[in-house]
Design an enzyme around this catalytic site. Structure first.
Site, mmCIF file in Angstrom:
data_model
loop_
_atom_site.group_PDB
_atom_site.id
_atom_site.type_symbol
_atom_site.label_atom_id
_atom_site.label_comp_id
_atom_site.label_asym_id
_atom_site.label_seq_id
_atom_site.Cartn_x
_atom_site.Cartn_y
_atom_site.Cartn_z
ATOM 1 C CE LYS A 77 38.881 38.772 50.894
ATOM 2 N NZ LYS A 77 38.298 39.557 49.616
ATOM 3 C CD GLU A 125 39.678 45.417 48.641
ATOM 4 O OE1 GLU A 125 38.931 45.603 49.521
ATOM 5 O OE2 GLU A 125 39.704 44.445 48.067
#
Length: 304
Positions: free
Chosen positions: A159, A25
């Protein structure tokens, strides 16, 4: 309509030869790390993939073209660019149709990987259910993408700033295989143990590759989430991070930070509160994920 998809020469050659490729990404470059660490890390990640026997393919939108694989000059320009759009499923097509520039999130990178015929994608951590989502309904599109797009995503879990129990519950509801590597516990990005048990455990890249191919053979939509714990020597214990994350979230609320701006703000604030230690851990886990992703991609290519 002609699809504005450009494969870098190295990526195209690997695709033509059936060699393993790992998608990467670009929001980690534009929104996840400061300059110049972002460029240094992007280069290290690509080199790590190559050293592990695969070809890296960093994804980004440049002048209305969907690039799968960036040339060195393009990567450096992206790392220094300001006000780059952060693109997910909802705004990817609009950016392309307008001839814009943008960095791809997990969801958008998965879409690009599918279009390019890439099976495996390495990232730092996925998005998920934000704390307070029962009121804000703030849930990352990454979760729906994992349920829809047939790409195996290697991450260090979701996360740690997120509501991890709710994130795991949504993934289970969507039918996404959540696989932990080397341990039974689900990792939590900077920390090895989230306190949650992973639904599945697979320690061998070959086994993960077999599951990826079997899912495709069965015609089940969606991909796999492979959660790879940060190396022991690089982790920040969850109990150390908990008050730091709480402070960062309180600061975000006080400043009215919302929507796509929440995650970049929290990562930057945690970087400040940990005096840079979170960035060091972030770099270590991304490199660790790149190595595993290359191993899985190699096994998939061998079986094809």
């Amino acid at each position: 309509m002609t699809l504005p998809l450009i494969l870098a020469p190295e990526v195209q050659a690997a695709a033509d030869a059936g060699r393993p490729i790992v998608a990467l990404e670009s929001t980690i470059i534009t929104h996840g790390m400061p300059w110049p660490q972002n460029l240094e890390t992007a280069r290290k990640v690509e080199e790590t993939v190559r050293e592990a026997g695969a070809v890296p393919a960093t994804v980004a939108i440049l002048d209305g073209q969907l690039h799968v694989g960036l040339e060195p000059a393009q990567l450096e320009a992206l790392a220094q660019a300001k006000d780059v759009a952060k693109l997910s499923r909802a705004d990817l097509a609009v950016c392309l149709s307008r001839g814009g520039n943008g960095a791809t999130t997990v969801a958008a990178t998965m879409i690009a990987a599918r279009l390019a015929g890439i099976d495996v994608f390495a990232t730092g951590g996925i998005g998920g259910v934000h704390k307070g989502a029962e009121l804000s309904f703030d849930i990352s599109a990454d979760l729906q993408e994992l349920a829809a797009t047939p790409v195996t995503v290697v991450a260090a879990g979701a996360k740690a700033i997120l509501d991890l129990p709710k994130t795991l519950e949504v993934l289970e509801t969507l039918g996404v295989p959540v696989i932990s590597v080397g341990q039974d516990a689900l990792p939590a990005f900077w920390s090895r143990d989230s306190g949650l048990k992973a639904p599945l455990r697979m320690d061998d890249p070959a086994e993960i590759a077999e599951a990826h191919l079997m899912r495709q053979a069965l015609g089940i939509p969606g991909g796999q989430l492979v959660t790879n714990p940060i190396p022991v020597e690089d982790e920040i214990a969850a109990e150390v991070l908990a008050p730091v994350i709480a402070q960062a979230q309180a600061d975000a609320e006080a400043q009215g930070i919302t929507a796509k701006n929440v995650t970049p703000f929290l990562l930057q604030r945690i970087f400040e509160l940990t005096e840079g230690r979170s960035l060091e851990a972030n770099i270590a886990l991304v490199l660790n994920n790149a190595r595993l992703a290359a191993a899985i991609a190699t096994e998939i290519s061998a079986r094809r």
